[in-house]
Design a protein around this motif. Structure first.
Motif, PDB file in Angstrom:
ATOM      1  N   PHE A 151     -11.434   2.765 -12.562  1.00  0.00           N
ATOM      2  CA  PHE A 151     -11.272   4.211 -12.624  1.00  0.00           C
ATOM      3  C   PHE A 151     -12.415   4.922 -13.353  1.00  0.00           C
ATOM      4  O   PHE A 151     -12.572   6.134 -13.216  1.00  0.00           O
ATOM      5  CB  PHE A 151      -9.945   4.566 -13.304  1.00  0.00           C
ATOM      6  CG  PHE A 151      -8.742   4.319 -12.443  1.00  0.00           C
ATOM      7  CD1 PHE A 151      -8.396   5.205 -11.432  1.00  0.00           C
ATOM      8  CD2 PHE A 151      -7.950   3.190 -12.625  1.00  0.00           C
ATOM      9  CE1 PHE A 151      -7.289   4.977 -10.629  1.00  0.00           C
ATOM     10  CE2 PHE A 151      -6.845   2.953 -11.833  1.00  0.00           C
ATOM     11  CZ  PHE A 151      -6.517   3.844 -10.824  1.00  0.00           C
ATOM     12  N   THR A 152     -13.195   4.181 -14.130  1.00  0.00           N
ATOM     13  CA  THR A 152     -14.212   4.857 -14.954  1.00  0.00           C
ATOM     14  C   THR A 152     -15.644   4.590 -14.526  1.00  0.00           C
ATOM     15  O   THR A 152     -16.549   5.306 -14.957  1.00  0.00           O
ATOM     16  CB  THR A 152     -14.072   4.425 -16.427  1.00  0.00           C
ATOM     17  OG1 THR A 152     -14.306   3.009 -16.553  1.00  0.00           O
ATOM     18  CG2 THR A 152     -12.684   4.767 -16.957  1.00  0.00           C
ATOM     19  N   ALA A 154      -5.391  -4.226  -0.119  1.00  0.00           N
ATOM     20  CA  ALA A 154      -6.397  -3.724  -1.049  1.00  0.00           C
ATOM     21  C   ALA A 154      -7.630  -3.222  -0.298  1.00  0.00           C
ATOM     22  O   ALA A 154      -8.243  -2.220  -0.669  1.00  0.00           O
ATOM     23  CB  ALA A 154      -6.793  -4.815  -2.041  1.00  0.00           C
ATOM     24  N   TRP A 155      -7.997  -3.930   0.775  1.00  0.00           N
ATOM     25  CA  TRP A 155      -9.127  -3.470   1.601  1.00  0.00           C
ATOM     26  C   TRP A 155      -8.815  -2.134   2.250  1.00  0.00           C
ATOM     27  O   TRP A 155      -9.670  -1.246   2.293  1.00  0.00           O
ATOM     28  CB  TRP A 155      -9.426  -4.525   2.671  1.00  0.00           C
ATOM     29  CG  TRP A 155     -10.374  -4.045   3.729  1.00  0.00           C
ATOM     30  CD1 TRP A 155     -11.716  -3.874   3.620  1.00  0.00           C
ATOM     31  CD2 TRP A 155     -10.029  -3.659   5.068  1.00  0.00           C
ATOM     32  NE1 TRP A 155     -12.235  -3.411   4.807  1.00  0.00           N
ATOM     33  CE2 TRP A 155     -11.223  -3.268   5.712  1.00  0.00           C
ATOM     34  CE3 TRP A 155      -8.824  -3.614   5.786  1.00  0.00           C
ATOM     35  CZ2 TRP A 155     -11.247  -2.836   7.037  1.00  0.00           C
ATOM     36  CZ3 TRP A 155      -8.859  -3.184   7.102  1.00  0.00           C
ATOM     37  CH2 TRP A 155     -10.053  -2.804   7.710  1.00  0.00           C
ATOM     38  N   MET A 191      -9.223  -0.653  -3.086  1.00  0.00           N
ATOM     39  CA  MET A 191      -8.966  -0.918  -4.488  1.00  0.00           C
ATOM     40  C   MET A 191      -9.077  -2.425  -4.727  1.00  0.00           C
ATOM     41  O   MET A 191      -9.007  -3.217  -3.782  1.00  0.00           O
ATOM     42  CB  MET A 191      -7.577  -0.407  -4.910  1.00  0.00           C
ATOM     43  CG  MET A 191      -6.420  -1.060  -4.190  1.00  0.00           C
ATOM     44  SD  MET A 191      -4.815  -0.369  -4.638  1.00  0.00           S
ATOM     45  CE  MET A 191      -4.753  -0.767  -6.382  1.00  0.00           C
ATOM     46  N   PRO A 192      -9.266  -2.855  -5.975  1.00  0.00           N
ATOM     47  CA  PRO A 192      -9.387  -4.293  -6.254  1.00  0.00           C
ATOM     48  C   PRO A 192      -8.134  -5.061  -5.836  1.00  0.00           C
ATOM     49  O   PRO A 192      -7.016  -4.684  -6.181  1.00  0.00           O
ATOM     50  CB  PRO A 192      -9.596  -4.337  -7.774  1.00  0.00           C
ATOM     51  CG  PRO A 192     -10.160  -3.007  -8.120  1.00  0.00           C
ATOM     52  CD  PRO A 192      -9.527  -2.035  -7.168  1.00  0.00           C
ATOM     53  N   ALA A 193      -8.321  -6.148  -5.102  1.00  0.00           N
ATOM     54  CA  ALA A 193      -7.186  -6.927  -4.603  1.00  0.00           C
ATOM     55  C   ALA A 193      -6.396  -7.559  -5.733  1.00  0.00           C
ATOM     56  O   ALA A 193      -5.194  -7.800  -5.607  1.00  0.00           O
ATOM     57  CB  ALA A 193      -7.674  -8.012  -3.640  1.00  0.00           C
ATOM     58  N   ILE A 194      -7.066  -7.816  -6.843  1.00  0.00           N
ATOM     59  CA  ILE A 194      -6.416  -8.522  -7.939  1.00  0.00           C
ATOM     60  C   ILE A 194      -5.235  -7.724  -8.500  1.00  0.00           C
ATOM     61  O   ILE A 194      -4.242  -8.285  -8.956  1.00  0.00           O
ATOM     62  CB  ILE A 194      -7.443  -8.835  -9.043  1.00  0.00           C
ATOM     63  CG1 ILE A 194      -6.851  -9.805 -10.049  1.00  0.00           C
ATOM     64  CG2 ILE A 194      -7.940  -7.583  -9.720  1.00  0.00           C
ATOM     65  CD1 ILE A 194      -7.876 -10.326 -11.012  1.00  0.00           C
ATOM     66  N   LEU A 199     -16.011  -2.780  -6.469  1.00  0.00           N
ATOM     67  CA  LEU A 199     -16.305  -1.694  -7.405  1.00  0.00           C
ATOM     68  C   LEU A 199     -17.642  -1.039  -7.082  1.00  0.00           C
ATOM     69  O   LEU A 199     -17.768   0.191  -7.129  1.00  0.00           O
ATOM     70  CB  LEU A 199     -16.318  -2.228  -8.840  1.00  0.00           C
ATOM     71  CG  LEU A 199     -14.972  -2.544  -9.485  1.00  0.00           C
ATOM     72  CD1 LEU A 199     -15.173  -3.022 -10.920  1.00  0.00           C
ATOM     73  CD2 LEU A 199     -14.054  -1.339  -9.467  1.00  0.00           C
ATOM     74  N   LEU A 200     -18.642  -1.842  -6.745  1.00  0.00           N
ATOM     75  CA  LEU A 200     -19.956  -1.293  -6.414  1.00  0.00           C
ATOM     76  C   LEU A 200     -19.901  -0.491  -5.122  1.00  0.00           C
ATOM     77  O   LEU A 200     -20.603   0.527  -4.977  1.00  0.00           O
ATOM     78  CB  LEU A 200     -20.975  -2.417  -6.289  1.00  0.00           C
ATOM     79  CG  LEU A 200     -21.313  -3.173  -7.581  1.00  0.00           C
ATOM     80  CD1 LEU A 200     -22.338  -4.265  -7.308  1.00  0.00           C
ATOM     81  CD2 LEU A 200     -21.847  -2.213  -8.641  1.00  0.00           C
ATOM     82  N   ARG A 201     -19.100  -0.936  -4.166  1.00  0.00           N
ATOM     83  CA  ARG A 201     -19.001  -0.201  -2.902  1.00  0.00           C
ATOM     84  C   ARG A 201     -18.383   1.171  -3.106  1.00  0.00           C
ATOM     85  O   ARG A 201     -18.775   2.140  -2.449  1.00  0.00           O
ATOM     86  CB  ARG A 201     -18.177  -1.002  -1.891  1.00  0.00           C
ATOM     87  CG  ARG A 201     -18.932  -2.137  -1.235  1.00  0.00           C
ATOM     88  CD  ARG A 201     -18.207  -2.656  -0.010  1.00  0.00           C
ATOM     89  NE  ARG A 201     -16.985  -3.352  -0.377  1.00  0.00           N
ATOM     90  CZ  ARG A 201     -16.902  -4.663  -0.580  1.00  0.00           C
ATOM     91  NH1 ARG A 201     -17.979  -5.401  -0.470  1.00  0.00           N
ATOM     92  NH2 ARG A 201     -15.764  -5.228  -0.904  1.00  0.00           N
ATOM     93  N   THR A 202     -17.416   1.277  -4.004  1.00  0.00           N
ATOM     94  CA  THR A 202     -16.762   2.560  -4.217  1.00  0.00           C
ATOM     95  C   THR A 202     -17.507   3.441  -5.214  1.00  0.00           C
ATOM     96  O   THR A 202     -17.493   4.656  -5.102  1.00  0.00           O
ATOM     97  CB  THR A 202     -15.317   2.346  -4.708  1.00  0.00           C
ATOM     98  OG1 THR A 202     -15.348   1.532  -5.894  1.00  0.00           O
ATOM     99  CG2 THR A 202     -14.495   1.653  -3.651  1.00  0.00           C
TER     100      THR A 202
END
Length: 611
Positions: free
Chosen positions: A391-392, A31-32, A36-39, A145-148
């Motif tokens: 995605f949003t 995910a890293w 994308m989110p690891a979950i 999410l904040l990083r992307t």
């Protein structure tokens, strides 16, 4: 016996443990790499090896140890949540964060429970427990999410601090609600129920506080050697959890949460080391618990979800969350755009699934038949919110005008002629730059040049609270004090990543008696010059210049024109910056720029200068 197990399709417990660890950590790493989110990957991995293929069945392959393992793992996760709740930082937080905590947490508990009751059809008992867990907006999900998404500072800070602070509060709410449900379902009378609950909560509070204060006292008095502090914390955590659980079933979760909060506010000198240990332990435990829960998911139970599950998700995303945020921030003077972004951003993460799975099993054992829906509802809620916001969030922020237009920035530690000149070059290249120095006078030239500055120690608590480190991806330790540079680079390497932390060459690095291990300090960059050597070059007339490369005018052609220049950084087409090590080649590509220190008189370029 082993042959019979293999014949039945079961695997050895050791192999099962190895599989869970490999899939959990592997999913986090992948995910890293994929940003994308690891979950999402952990959910897919757990479902694929569990209900889809049947390769791994926790109940079959691990047996009766699954329940205790998850209980202990959740206890450590909740302790970690309490360990992040520092009241001093909360007092210094912005008004919006305080409102989202003090008003938003209880209101979110109420609205989430209502969505579960009226939307999913759960009883108020199950809804109260699950609703408490839903206060947590997912600190492990918000950060990537904040990083992307690259939001502006204030909305990013609101989302980040809300997730961090509400993490233990949500767990605490769920534990308290569960204690009430346990007592109500096991006591024979109202008076007995109240007395049992009060005794259980009192014992959990006393044990948690005693454990926290006891450890703080022992550590401050030097009763525990440094190398044993983390093991002692871990053993004390298990002891407090076990004792409290013995008095009242599952009250240990409340005890360890309180214990973590006490330690977080004890001002321990070893707090940073414990914090990093709990981060590593939490990554392993969260990964393992999530894989276990996903692999143990029963499609038959998941199939029980109907249109009410869709209604529940819609109520949470479009009613409960916005209502909670708007009411909490009413009269806060925050712009409506920022309120709207926060109101419609509430991803849930691994902690919710882990805690919900545990409480779902406990409530089911108490005789609440609808509790079997808690775990699948948690999975669906997490999957939908993570994918939806993943995605949003960025396009929604751009639509509201709250997306940061800045590229990842650079922090320069140390105000001096050469760092100021380097900072001016970065600014001309439209790379955000912050210069920090404990000496206010050393930043005078940087302030005159219009650079952002911070007067103070970058390792101080004030820097942690005032600076948005998430806006910067690269750090350069470049003061005149080599020991301080090494300390800063070593301490902040976990925050920025070791590949993004650099340090000016030490004055005595060639001396074998003064060479440090590679694990300490930052990576070298630019020329092999010390801090004083860099300032000497600036005094002699050397200057930083920005040049643009292309397919036609690549690095080889640039090097022929500037043979004496020292390259410091490469800026990609999208603004990403990478500091260049000595003798490292820069690949030519359209719109790639390089920042180099050139000697006096070297101002020629075959193309128009980038600056």
């Amino acid at each position: 016996m082993a042959t019979e197990q293999l014949a039945d399709g079961a695997m050895a417990p050791v192999v099962a443990f190895a599989l869970v660890g490999a899939l959990g950590v592997g999913s986090q790493w992948l995910a890293w790499r994929l940003r994308m989110p690891a979950i999402v990957l952990m959910l897919l991995a757990g479902i694929l090896i569990g209900p889809v293929t049947g390769i791994f069945d926790p109940s079959r392959d691990i047996g009766p140890l699954v329940g205790p393992m998850i209980s202990i793992a959740v206890a450590i996760i909740l302790f970690e949540g309490g360990l992040t709740l520092n009241f001093h930082k909360l007092q210094d937080a912005v008004v919006g964060v305080k409102r989202l905590v003090f008003v938003g947490a209880p209101l979110g508990w109420l609205t989430s429970a209502a969505a579960l009751h009226y939307g999913a059809g759960l009883t108020w008992q199950s809804a109260a427990v699950f609703g408490g867990i839903m206060i947590v907006t997912g600190p492990t999900v918000i950060a990537p999410l904040l990083r992307t998404a690259k939001l502006q500072k204030r909305p990013a800070a609101l989302l980040q601090w809300e997730a961090i602070i509400n993490d233990p509060i949500g767990a605490l709410a769920a534990v308290l609600a569960y204690e009430v449900v346990v007592v109500l379902n096991t006591a024979t009378s109202v008076s007995e129920a109240v007395m049992t609950m009060l005794i259980g909560i009192s014992v959990a509070t006393v044990l948690g506080a005693a454990g926290g204060f006891g450890l703080a006292y022992a550590f401050k008095r030097g009763f525990v050697p440094e190398y044993m502090k983390v093991p002692v914390v871990f053993a004390s955590l298990l002891l407090v959890f076990g004792l409290s659980d013995f008095v009242l079933h599952e009250s240990g979760l409340l005890a360890v949460t309180i214990m973590g909060i006490v330690i977080a506010n004890a001002n321990l000198p070893s707090y940073v080391e414990m914090l990093r240990f709990k981060e590593h332990a939490t990554i392993l435990l969260v990964s393992g618990v999530f894989i276990l829960l996903a692999a143990n998911l029963d499609f038959a139970v998941l199939g029980q979800l109907n249109w009410r599950a869709v209604l529940f998700i819609a109520l949470v995303v479009f009613v409960a969350r916005p209502l909670t945020v708007y009411v909490s921030l009413l009269g806060s003077k925050l712009p409506w755009r920022e309120q709207t972004l926060v109101a419609f951003t509430g991803p849930r993460g691994v902690v919710l699934v882990a805690v919900a799975g545990l409480f779902g099993e406990r409530l089911l054992a108490l005789g609440l038949p609808d509790a079997n829906l808690i775990s699948p509802l948690a999975f669906v809620l997490v999957a939908v919110t993570v994918v939806l916001h993943g995605f949003t969030l960025a396009p929604f922020a751009r639509f509201l005008g709250l997306a940061s237009t800045e590229s990842p920035g650079v922090i320069l530690i140390g105000g001096s002629p050469w760092t100021t000149a380097f900072g001016e070059a970065l600014k001309k290249a439209e790379v955000p730059v912050l210069m920090a120095d404990p000496n206010y006078g050393n930043l005078r030239a940087a302030r005159t040049a219009g650079l952002d500055t911070f007067s103070g120690d970058i390792l101080s608590e004030a820097a942690e609270q005032r600076l948005e480190l998430v806006s910067y991806e690269t750090l350069v330790a470049a003061t005149s004090n080599d020991a301080y540079n090494t300390l800063v680079a070593t301490d902040l390497a976990p925050e920025f990543g070791r590949d993004n932390v650099f340090q000016v060459m030490r004055a005595k690095s060639d001396n074998a008696r003064h060479q440090l291990p590679r694990t300490l300090g930052g990576a070298p960059f630019g020329p092999e010059e010390t801090h004083e050597g860099m300032n000497r070059l600036i005094r002699e007339g050397w200057s930083f210049r920005v040049s643009r490369l292309s397919e036609e005018h690549g690095f080889d052609e640039w090097r022929e024109m500037h043979p004496e220049a020292h390259i410091f950084a490469r800026i990609g087409p999208k603004g990403g910056i990478k500091l260049v090590r000595k003798d490292e080649d820069v690949k030519p590509a359209p719109d790639v720029r390089i920042i180099a220190l050139r000697p006096p008189g070297d101002d020629k370029d075959s193309q128009p200068p980038a600056d």
